[in-house]
Design a protein around this motif. Structure first.
Motif, short mmCIF file in Angstrom:
data_model
loop_
_atom_site.label_atom_id
_atom_site.label_comp_id
_atom_site.label_asym_id
_atom_site.label_seq_id
_atom_site.Cartn_x
_atom_site.Cartn_y
_atom_site.Cartn_z
N PHE A 98 44.15 54.14 7.32
CA PHE A 98 44.31 53.14 6.42
C PHE A 98 43.22 52.49 5.79
O PHE A 98 43.00 50.86 4.78
N HIS A 99 41.43 52.56 6.12
CA HIS A 99 40.50 51.67 5.82
C HIS A 99 39.68 53.18 4.33
O HIS A 99 38.79 52.78 4.06
N ARG A 100 40.58 53.78 4.27
CA ARG A 100 40.14 54.74 3.00
C ARG A 100 40.96 54.43 2.25
O ARG A 100 42.18 54.49 2.03
N PRO A 101 40.57 53.97 0.41
CA PRO A 101 41.85 54.76 -0.61
C PRO A 101 43.30 55.58 -0.19
O PRO A 101 42.97 56.26 0.31
N TRP A 102 44.53 55.23 -0.91
CA TRP A 102 45.76 55.50 -0.06
C TRP A 102 45.77 57.44 -0.99
O TRP A 102 46.11 58.69 -0.29
N ASP A 103 44.68 57.67 -1.84
CA ASP A 103 44.71 59.15 -2.65
C ASP A 103 42.87 59.29 -2.65
O ASP A 103 42.32 60.45 -2.96
N ASP A 104 42.51 59.09 -1.37
CA ASP A 104 40.48 59.55 -0.86
C ASP A 104 41.43 60.95 -0.07
O ASP A 104 42.48 61.12 0.56
N LEU A 105 40.09 61.70 -0.01
CA LEU A 105 40.79 62.92 0.17
C LEU A 105 41.16 63.43 2.25
O LEU A 105 41.58 63.66 2.28
N GLU A 106 40.43 62.32 2.55
CA GLU A 106 40.88 62.46 3.60
C GLU A 106 42.60 62.03 4.05
O GLU A 106 42.66 62.53 5.19
N THR A 283 44.78 71.74 -0.78
CA THR A 283 45.02 70.96 0.35
C THR A 283 45.65 72.75 1.44
O THR A 283 46.57 72.52 1.13
N VAL A 284 44.59 72.47 2.29
CA VAL A 284 45.34 73.27 3.38
C VAL A 284 45.54 72.61 4.90
O VAL A 284 44.36 72.26 4.96
N SER A 285 46.29 72.38 5.15
CA SER A 285 45.97 71.17 7.04
C SER A 285 46.85 72.24 7.71
O SER A 285 48.12 73.58 7.74
N VAL A 286 45.55 72.31 8.73
CA VAL A 286 46.52 73.40 10.47
C VAL A 286 47.24 72.92 11.20
O VAL A 286 46.98 71.83 11.12
N ILE A 287 48.41 73.41 11.50
CA ILE A 287 49.11 72.39 12.40
C ILE A 287 49.79 73.73 14.09
O ILE A 287 50.01 75.12 13.37
N CYS A 288 50.10 73.22 14.90
CA CYS A 288 50.41 73.93 15.96
C CYS A 288 51.54 72.94 16.44
O CYS A 288 51.48 72.14 16.55
#
Length: 409
Positions: A98-106, A283-288
């Protein structure tokens, strides 16, 4: 006279049975369709109830309704009320910064997700043109607007006469968009930018007292006008939204999942992949998924193996943003260096020698790297090795804790 002289007679029983079946199907289909419509209505009502409950949860924590949209003094839009409602209500993985804009890469892998909480089951559009998860509900602009801070005391018309959110007919926004409010108007199902149901018969609204109420199309304009004008009254400047229209009619993005490691003692690791209209894996997000079916961000409490990296590279060599790594050592860095188009890299922690740092230097497009926790020395070395890359860090490990001491961290 025998059956051979009238061969059609042998088909009479078949025709009779077929006719009865068609009649039964014809009678049942409308009932089935009606049941489906009612089930979707019930689901939508429950989702509005959840939104109302979430708003009250936010209020209980801060004694003020969530801000409709947090907008900085320089005009940068940060986050909206639906993001805060979801963040404070839902248990699970939700790591929007929430400290970065909503559409920030993070924040990319989080704001692109579809959230059933904000979807009307009767509406098929679920992603915006550029791949963001949509909401089919909008807020009351008098309660939710730019940097709003409304309290119960401001609702002088009474909680049962103040609406919080309702079903909308079209022009849907991403649920994470910081401008998710809309004027009520004086008629329902009248225009794409208004309120209503996809079937065209009225709309459901959640009120400030938590009840969900249905208003039919025949409701008087005066009733809607009273609801729209219930205090507090926001100014046009407070309710202004960007002129750029969010395209939600079509979506050329697609979402895929790829298993990286089969079931083991560590669980099943897989990757969520968002692919744009050109076929590029953005965008790739790794999940377990652990043995007890809990979802853990990253590859579990371990580093990704060479086989996992190779499987990911074989399927998606052009990855632009890679999220959720549990850690990066020299071997991991050499595997990551294969993704030459990588622009954003996120990991929980790092332990790199000169070999690993040299491997990361082979990523010419890398703009941002986020490390959630590190030793000061490791952070300084990383910044020196990647001077053209923005290094973001969340926390510093105590000097007596090793970066990969999983038992203690």
């Amino acid at each position: 006279m025998n059956v051979r002289e009238f061969p059609f007679r042998r088909w009479i029983p078949v025709l009779v049975v077929g006719g009865v079946l068609l009649l039964v199907i014809g009678l049942l289909l409308p009932a089935v369709q009606h049941a489906r419509i009612q089930a979707r209505k019930t689901q939508s009502v429950n989702r509005l109830k959840n939104i109302g409950l979430g708003v009250h949860n936010c209020y209980n924590g801060r004694e003020v309704f969530p801000s409709g949209g947090v907008i900085r003094d320089d005009g940068v839009a940060m986050h909206g009320w639906l993001s805060e409602v979801y963040h404070r209500t839902v248990q699970g993985i939700f790591e929007v910064n929430f400290h970065r804009p909503w559409d920030d890469l993070e924040n990319d892998p989080w704001v692109r997700q579809r959230l059933g909480w904000f979807e009307n089951p009767a509406i098929s559009q679920q992603l915006s043109h550029d791949g963001y998860g949509l909401t089919h509900y909008m807020g009351n602009p008098n309660v939710f607007h730019r940097n709003s801070s409304v309290t119960f005391e401001d609702l002088t018309a009474g909680l049962s006469h103040t609406w919080l959110a309702g079903e909308v007919t079209g022009n849907f926004h991403p649920w994470a968009y910081p401008f998710n409010w809309r004027a009520l108007g004086e008629r329902l199902n009248d225009e794409p930018n208004g309120f209503g149901r996809p079937t065209g018969e009225g709309a459901y609204f959640v009120l400030a007292d938590g009840r969900v109420k249905f208003f039919g199309n025949a409701v008087g304009e005066e009733v809607l006008r009273n609801l729209a004008n219930a205090p507090p009254r926001a100014t046009p400047e407070q309710t202004a939204i960007p002129s750029t229209r969010v395209e939600s009619e079509t979506c050329n993005w697609k979402y895929e999942e790829i298993e990286l490691q089969p079931a083991s003692a560590d669980g099943v690791s897989f990757a969520k992949v968002w692919i744009d209209e050109t076929g590029t894996p953005q965008t790739v997000s790794v999940i377990c998924r652990t043995g007890d079916w809990n979802l853990i961000r990253g590859s579990g409490c371990r580093l990704m193996t060479e086989q996992e990296f190779q499987r990911l590279h074989d399927k998606y060599p052009g990855i632009r943003k890679l999220y959720g790594l549990h850690g990066i050592d020299d071997a991991s860095a050499q595997m990551i260096a294969q993704f030459e188009d990588l622009e954003f890299l996120e990991t929980k922690r790092i332990q790199l020698s000169a070999t690993g740092l040299q491997a990361l230097q082979k990523l010419p497009q890398l703009k941002i790297m986020r490390v959630r926790s590190w030793h000061r020395t490791a952070g300084d070395e990383l910044k020196a090795a990647l001077p053209d890359c923005e290094i973001r860090g969340a926390g510093q490990l105590p000097e007596d804790v090793q970066p990969f001491d999983w038992l203690k961290w």
